[in-house]
Design a protein around this motif. Structure first.
Motif, PDB file in Angstrom:
ATOM      1  N   GLY A 107       0.798  -1.219   0.000  1.00  0.00           N
ATOM      2  CA  GLY A 107       0.000   0.000   0.000  1.00  0.00           C
ATOM      3  C   GLY A 107       0.828   1.265   0.000  1.00  0.00           C
ATOM      4  N   ARG A 108       2.101   1.145   0.255  1.00  0.00           N
ATOM      5  CA  ARG A 108       2.990   2.311   0.276  1.00  0.00           C
ATOM      6  C   ARG A 108       3.765   2.474  -1.028  1.00  0.00           C
ATOM      7  N   MET A 109       3.560   1.552  -1.958  1.00  0.00           N
ATOM      8  CA  MET A 109       4.265   1.584  -3.230  1.00  0.00           C
ATOM      9  C   MET A 109       3.411   2.250  -4.299  1.00  0.00           C
ATOM     10  N   GLU A 110       4.066   2.836  -5.310  1.00  0.00           N
ATOM     11  CA  GLU A 110       3.353   3.455  -6.427  1.00  0.00           C
ATOM     12  C   GLU A 110       3.201   2.455  -7.565  1.00  0.00           C
ATOM     13  N   PHE A 111       2.011   2.485  -8.212  1.00  0.00           N
ATOM     14  CA  PHE A 111       1.733   1.601  -9.331  1.00  0.00           C
ATOM     15  C   PHE A 111       1.182   2.420 -10.490  1.00  0.00           C
ATOM     16  N   ASP A 112       1.385   1.905 -11.718  1.00  0.00           N
ATOM     17  CA  ASP A 112       0.788   2.586 -12.873  1.00  0.00           C
ATOM     18  C   ASP A 112      -0.651   2.142 -13.035  1.00  0.00           C
ATOM     19  N   ASN A 113      -1.316   2.605 -14.117  1.00  0.00           N
ATOM     20  CA  ASN A 113      -2.743   2.302 -14.283  1.00  0.00           C
ATOM     21  C   ASN A 113      -3.013   0.857 -14.646  1.00  0.00           C
ATOM     22  N   GLN A 114      -1.960   0.060 -14.852  1.00  0.00           N
ATOM     23  CA  GLN A 114      -2.141  -1.377 -15.087  1.00  0.00           C
ATOM     24  C   GLN A 114      -1.666  -2.215 -13.904  1.00  0.00           C
ATOM     25  N   GLY A 115      -1.435  -1.554 -12.777  1.00  0.00           N
ATOM     26  CA  GLY A 115      -1.064  -2.270 -11.563  1.00  0.00           C
ATOM     27  C   GLY A 115       0.381  -2.705 -11.506  1.00  0.00           C
ATOM     28  N   ARG A 116       1.232  -2.107 -12.332  1.00  0.00           N
ATOM     29  CA  ARG A 116       2.648  -2.463 -12.333  1.00  0.00           C
ATOM     30  C   ARG A 116       3.417  -1.465 -11.484  1.00  0.00           C
ATOM     31  N   PRO A 117       4.403  -1.930 -10.713  1.00  0.00           N
ATOM     32  CA  PRO A 117       5.148  -1.004  -9.851  1.00  0.00           C
ATOM     33  C   PRO A 117       5.915   0.025 -10.672  1.00  0.00           C
ATOM     34  N   ARG A 118       5.928   1.242 -10.172  1.00  0.00           N
ATOM     35  CA  ARG A 118       6.706   2.302 -10.817  1.00  0.00           C
ATOM     36  C   ARG A 118       8.128   2.255 -10.280  1.00  0.00           C
ATOM     37  N   LEU A 119       9.085   2.188 -11.200  1.00  0.00           N
ATOM     38  CA  LEU A 119      10.496   2.109 -10.839  1.00  0.00           C
ATOM     39  C   LEU A 119      11.227   3.329 -11.379  1.00  0.00           C
ATOM     40  N   ASP A 120      12.277   3.742 -10.674  1.00  0.00           N
ATOM     41  CA  ASP A 120      13.118   4.784 -11.234  1.00  0.00           C
ATOM     42  C   ASP A 120      14.164   4.150 -12.140  1.00  0.00           C
ATOM     43  N   GLU A 121      15.062   4.957 -12.677  1.00  0.00           N
ATOM     44  CA  GLU A 121      16.022   4.449 -13.650  1.00  0.00           C
ATOM     45  C   GLU A 121      16.951   3.405 -13.057  1.00  0.00           C
ATOM     46  N   SER A 122      17.177   3.468 -11.738  1.00  0.00           N
ATOM     47  CA  SER A 122      18.063   2.514 -11.063  1.00  0.00           C
ATOM     48  C   SER A 122      17.315   1.315 -10.509  1.00  0.00           C
ATOM     49  N   PHE A 123      16.080   1.090 -10.983  1.00  0.00           N
ATOM     50  CA  PHE A 123      15.279  -0.084 -10.636  1.00  0.00           C
ATOM     51  C   PHE A 123      14.759  -0.040  -9.196  1.00  0.00           C
ATOM     52  N   LYS A 124      14.662   1.143  -8.625  1.00  0.00           N
ATOM     53  CA  LYS A 124      14.063   1.309  -7.300  1.00  0.00           C
ATOM     54  C   LYS A 124      12.566   1.549  -7.439  1.00  0.00           C
ATOM     55  N   VAL A 125      11.800   0.917  -6.568  1.00  0.00           N
ATOM     56  CA  VAL A 125      10.366   1.156  -6.501  1.00  0.00           C
ATOM     57  C   VAL A 125      10.124   2.541  -5.901  1.00  0.00           C
ATOM     58  N   LEU A 126       9.195   3.276  -6.497  1.00  0.00           N
ATOM     59  CA  LEU A 126       8.776   4.543  -5.912  1.00  0.00           C
ATOM     60  C   LEU A 126       7.802   4.234  -4.775  1.00  0.00           C
ATOM     61  N   TRP A 127       8.142   4.677  -3.574  1.00  0.00           N
ATOM     62  CA  TRP A 127       7.275   4.420  -2.425  1.00  0.00           C
ATOM     63  C   TRP A 127       7.387   5.593  -1.455  1.00  0.00           C
ATOM     64  N   ASP A 128       6.560   5.585  -0.408  1.00  0.00           N
ATOM     65  CA  ASP A 128       6.487   6.749   0.481  1.00  0.00           C
ATOM     66  C   ASP A 128       7.374   6.607   1.715  1.00  0.00           C
ATOM     67  N   GLY A 129       8.270   5.605   1.714  1.00  0.00           N
ATOM     68  CA  GLY A 129       9.172   5.429   2.841  1.00  0.00           C
ATOM     69  C   GLY A 129      10.384   6.343   2.754  1.00  0.00           C
ATOM     70  N   PRO A 130      11.275   6.281   3.750  1.00  0.00           N
ATOM     71  CA  PRO A 130      12.484   7.112   3.750  1.00  0.00           C
ATOM     72  C   PRO A 130      13.316   6.885   2.493  1.00  0.00           C
ATOM     73  N   SER A 131      13.928   7.951   1.997  1.00  0.00           N
ATOM     74  CA  SER A 131      14.681   7.861   0.741  1.00  0.00           C
ATOM     75  C   SER A 131      15.902   6.955   0.852  1.00  0.00           C
ATOM     76  N   ASP A 132      16.402   6.740   2.074  1.00  0.00           N
ATOM     77  CA  ASP A 132      17.558   5.861   2.249  1.00  0.00           C
ATOM     78  C   ASP A 132      17.144   4.433   2.590  1.00  0.00           C
ATOM     79  N   ARG A 133      15.893   4.109   2.415  1.00  0.00           N
ATOM     80  CA  ARG A 133      15.375   2.743   2.551  1.00  0.00           C
ATOM     81  C   ARG A 133      14.752   2.380   1.213  1.00  0.00           C
ATOM     82  N   ARG A 134      15.424   1.506   0.501  1.00  0.00           N
ATOM     83  CA  ARG A 134      15.101   1.299  -0.903  1.00  0.00           C
ATOM     84  C   ARG A 134      14.600  -0.115  -1.172  1.00  0.00           C
ATOM     85  N   ILE A 135      13.700  -0.202  -2.138  1.00  0.00           N
ATOM     86  CA  ILE A 135      13.178  -1.485  -2.602  1.00  0.00           C
ATOM     87  C   ILE A 135      13.506  -1.588  -4.086  1.00  0.00           C
TER      88      ILE A 135
END
Length: 445
Positions: free
Chosen positions: A355-383
């Protein structure tokens, strides 16, 4: 253990800089490249008792569709003790391998190489299923059966699951199954009519294996594909430019609305049939049709979409739509083998933090260029996620081609410094102009 208990900080759990979940080739590559980094502690867990790469589909003549140099580590660190060349030297077969001049190496040998690395890395644990992952505000809590490990960062690479068509039976069995299980089921097809559904490399390998009677002498084999023909992999020099870091970076910056069409147009660059496999099939068909009295029927049926399947007590009836003439057909089969590929599905162990992760309109996780999931946690805690970015990073993402480069990019991002020099010379193809390349933002729509 309740979710509320999971979200409490742990004072006794072993603590790691990174926990990786899943030990297929992708996370094995990351484990191998992290091993020599002495100021960073990583641990990788996998539920299987030992490393095993597609064991149910390791057909005898199956070959890689990419160079053995695109192994776990070489693109980032050619001096690594975990390279394929180091494996050959260790196995005392380097000169034999060179002298063999393989066009493509066997998947079984590459699988043995992967298992060899898995047995040597010191940060991998098998027979260690992860049951749940939560976040306590400071660290991820990774619960296993008897233990909980704390981690500052995660890398999820739990692989893909078989893609089953809507018309497939709810319960698969020895009469209808996904190709990934073929060696586990070892079906006896003697005297039976077999239908193979799926026109990619797996379908080709299964057809060739059955036609060579590896599972008995079938009465007939019908290879059905929705594709208009059995087309070969586009592995030309310029097609391979789409499997480079420069192209991946460019693709990532494209407007989201453009990406799906581009990926679809490149289908044969990643999902065609190896020319050598097609050649073997055609030679076999020539032998069967003109030089033998073999009464088996080996039928190739492209341009057919399966629209339904009716299951009788002893026979299946497949309803087909012939895309060339626009009419319906029916095929009878005693055994149906689904060569219908795989799909991405996020593991349920992530439910407490999903529930804290970002998804696109097809339910796929949004990743940045370095393959990190966009989420609402601390920036130094990465998925980080591996093999889930085809939609955002392009066709190379689920392939072996950029595996070592991607792992090195994750290592550099994790450590915040250049552990591995993965920059490349300018590409052979001028995908965009120099002025556009200088723009670090999104390519203009």
């Amino acid at each position: 253990m309740s979710q509320s208990a999971m979200t409490q900080p742990s004072t006794t759990a072993p603590s790691h800089d990174l926990v990786g979940v899943g030990l297929g080739p992708s996370n094995l590559s990351l484990a191998a490249l992290l091993e020599p980094v002495t100021d960073f502690h990583a641990r990788f867990f996998d539920q299987r008792p030992k490393f095993d790469w597609h064991p149910g589909l390791m057909l005898p003549d199956a070959r890689l569709q990419t160079s053995f140099l695109k192994d776990l580590v070489t693109a980032a660190d050619p001096t690594s003790r975990h390279s394929f060349l180091a494996y050959l030297v260790h196995k005392k077969r380097f000169y034999d391998f060179v002298n063999a001049s393989f066009e493509n190496i066997s998947r079984s040998e590459f699988a043995d190489y992967l298992g060899w690395v898995a047995s040597r890395v010191g940060n991998a644990s098998f027979n260690a299923p992860v049951r749940e992952i939560a976040f306590d505000g400071a660290r991820f809590q990774v619960r296993r059966d008897q233990d909980t490990d704390a981690a500052k960062n995660l890398c999820i690479a739990t692989g893909h699951r078989p893609n089953l068509p809507d018309w497939a039976p709810a319960q698969l069995d020895a009469r209808c199954f996904h190709a990934s299980e073929i060696l586990h089921r070892t079906p006896d097809v003697t005297g039976k009519r077999v239908a193979i559904v799926g026109g990619g490399q797996t379908g080709a390998e299964v057809f060739l294996t059955l036609a060579r009677e590896a599972f008995g002498r079938p009465a007939s084999v019908n290879w059905i594909s929705r594709r208009p023909n059995f087309d070969q992999l586009d592995d030309s020099h310029f097609a391979d430019e789409c499997f480079t870091p420069d192209y991946l970076r460019l693709f990532f910056r494209l407007p989201e609305g453009r990406k799906a069409g581009i990926v679809e147009s490149q289908k044969l660059k990643s999902d065609g049939i190896s020319p050598s496999t097609l050649r073997e099939i055609y030679h076999l068909l020539y032998q069967h049709r003109h030089l033998s009295d073999d009464d088996r029927r080996l039928t190739l049926s492209p341009g057919r979409e399966v629209t339904g399947l009716r299951e009788g007590e002893e026979v299946f009836s497949l309803n087909l739509h012939n895309l060339m003439i626009g009419e319906g057909e029916a095929v009878q089969a005693d055994v149906v083998i689904l060569c219908t590929g795989y799909r991405t599905r996020l593991p349920e162990i992530l439910q407490p933090i999903m529930g804290r992760m970002e998804f696109d309109n097809q339910g796929r996780p949004r990743l940045d260029e370095s393959f990190k999931v966009l989420w609402d946690g601390p920036s130094d805690r990465r998925i980080y996620m591996q093999n889930t970015a085809r939609h955002s990073h392009g066709i190379a993402d689920p392939q072996l081609s950029l595996m070592a480069w991607r792992s090195a990019a994750i290592v550099n991002d994790l450590l915040g410094r250049q552990v591995y020099d993965i920059e490349q010379c300018p590409p052979a193809i001028n995908w965009i102009s120099e002025s556009q390349r200088e723009d670090a933002g999104t390519v203009a729509a």
